[in-house]
Every structure is written in structure tokens, then in C-alpha cells.
Design a protein around this motif. Sequence first.
Motif, PDB file in Angstrom:
ATOM      1  N   ALA A  53       0.820  -1.222   0.000  1.00  0.00           N
ATOM      2  CA  ALA A  53       0.000   0.000   0.000  1.00  0.00           C
ATOM      3  C   ALA A  53       0.846   1.262   0.000  1.00  0.00           C
ATOM      4  CB  ALA A  53      -0.947  -0.010   1.192  1.00  0.00           C
ATOM      5  N   VAL A  56      -2.695   4.154  -2.815  1.00  0.00           N
ATOM      6  CA  VAL A  56      -4.040   3.598  -2.919  1.00  0.00           C
ATOM      7  C   VAL A  56      -4.821   4.418  -3.933  1.00  0.00           C
ATOM      8  CG1 VAL A  56      -3.992   2.803  -0.515  1.00  0.00           C
ATOM      9  CG2 VAL A  56      -5.087   4.983  -1.083  1.00  0.00           C
ATOM     10  N   VAL A  65       0.919   7.057  -0.056  1.00  0.00           N
ATOM     11  CA  VAL A  65       0.951   6.767   1.376  1.00  0.00           C
ATOM     12  C   VAL A  65       2.406   6.731   1.839  1.00  0.00           C
ATOM     13  CG1 VAL A  65       0.146   5.262   3.219  1.00  0.00           C
ATOM     14  CG2 VAL A  65      -1.110   5.344   1.045  1.00  0.00           C
ATOM     15  N   TRP A  67       4.610   5.850   4.766  1.00  0.00           N
ATOM     16  CA  TRP A  67       4.571   5.064   6.001  1.00  0.00           C
ATOM     17  C   TRP A  67       5.825   5.298   6.831  1.00  0.00           C
ATOM     18  CZ3 TRP A  67       0.512   1.845   7.369  1.00  0.00           C
ATOM     19  CH2 TRP A  67      -0.417   1.514   6.366  1.00  0.00           C
ATOM     20  N   CYS A  85      -2.775   8.893  11.388  1.00  0.00           N
ATOM     21  CA  CYS A  85      -2.945   9.128   9.960  1.00  0.00           C
ATOM     22  C   CYS A  85      -3.178  10.620   9.781  1.00  0.00           C
ATOM     23  CB  CYS A  85      -4.115   8.317   9.418  1.00  0.00           C
ATOM     24  SG  CYS A  85      -4.485   8.629   7.684  1.00  0.00           S
ATOM     25  N   LEU A 119      -4.646   2.102   7.623  1.00  0.00           N
ATOM     26  CA  LEU A 119      -4.967   1.985   6.201  1.00  0.00           C
ATOM     27  C   LEU A 119      -6.461   2.194   5.969  1.00  0.00           C
ATOM     28  CD1 LEU A 119      -4.109   1.424   3.305  1.00  0.00           C
ATOM     29  CD2 LEU A 119      -4.373  -1.028   3.772  1.00  0.00           C
TER      30      LEU A 119
END
Length: 245
Positions: A53, A56, A65, A67, A85, A119
Amino acid sequence: MTIVVQYPHHAASGAPRPLSAEALWAVAAQVRRQAMAGCEGFALGAEALVAAASEVRANGRAVAVAWDLAHPVHDEAGVPVLGVCETDPELPDTALVSVNARMVAGRPDLAASTAAHELGHVLFDVPAALGTPARRYRSVTAAPDALLERVTAASERRANEFMGALLAPPVPLHLRLLVHARAEGLRTVHAPHHGRQGSRVLAADNPPDAVAGVVAAVAGDFGISEQFVRVRVARYRLVQGGLLP
């Protein structure tokens, strides 16, 4: 890798329409098929999920994304939390997701559930948040059990339900539960459920110690905690009466 999902939403804003548990399970199934393509076994760990991911595309809206699983994480008040997030107007079309490395150390199950929860926020909350000028911030409480509870905020309930079905989907969980139950000689009965249609569920009168062994085996299969298994079994109605002894 890009995870692509579709779900009912408001076309103008990208915000999700009200989604039933079953609808969230369907979205989780979309993600799981893509994230586990070519993988063996049933466990979807945090690292595999993060690798899958990096981007997305929710209902056609692309979100990068970023991370971070290597550092401590705190909320806006400085309190340690499991994960956050964020979106920031200065980083358009990007979700910033962090999982607290200190709090999940030695707990791959907690790392996976936190990453999956965040997520869920990326998929359901970020598309609409990207269209606003303000910075948006969502954090997961420091209590691991919060990831298993049906908390008050709709967005948190949605992220939790998505997370549960992503890491332990109804049909695979049901099948593994039956495999271990039969190996232990546990009794099964016919009852309505959300697992593999036509299959039985665990009877309510099985010996608690034997059931606990089955729960532990299933938890090992999926890389989740035993409490996680119990919550998902109840949600999918895979035991007669609803709750495991």
C-alpha cells in the motif's frame, strides 16, 4: 504497489456513504486479494501490508501513502499513541501514516492491526480530507484493546471493522476454525453465520480448554491475538450463541 478499491461514496467529495459491516468486509477482501497476491499462508503482517500500500486508489482518487514504522508516535497533545494518519495541505494527495515502533515492539500482531486500522483511515477518510485546506489528524489510542472495540466515532468504527476483516476475513477464518475444531473433536452445529455458507459453526457446549486451544491455533494461522480471534468469531457468528467460552 497500488491498492485499488471501490465502495459507495459521494462523487463530489469522495466521502464514503454509510457502509454496513458486510460492505466493509467486501472492501477488506479487495485489499487482501491484492496485498496477498503470490503470498502463502493466512497472515498479513505489517511489513507486507505497507509494501503493498505505497499508494491507494479509492474510487479513482489516487493517494500516495508515506509510512513510518521506525519511530515513536504521539498525538497533538504529546501523548504516546499506537498510530496516526495525517494529511497536510503542503503535501497534496498524500497520507502520512505512522505506527509507534516502541509500542508495537515484539508484538507483530499489534503492528499489523495498527497498520491495518490506519490503512482504513487512508481508504475511507483521506480522499475527502485531501479536498480541504486544513491539516487533518487522526490518532489511535495507546490501549491495544481499542483496536478491537466498536468505539463511538463512526470513522473509528469503520477503520476497526475494516481492519478486523482485512486480517481475519470471514470465510478463511471460518474454514481454519473448523479445521482445528475437527482435529480436536469439537462438536459443530448448523446455525446462521457470515462465514462459508453451508458449513457448521462451533457448538456452545464444547469444553472451554479445548476451545481455547483451537482459538490459539487460529490466532497463530492469521498472526493475530487470541482476543482478536474471539472478537471476529463473534462478529461473524461462527459459534452457537455468539460468544466463545
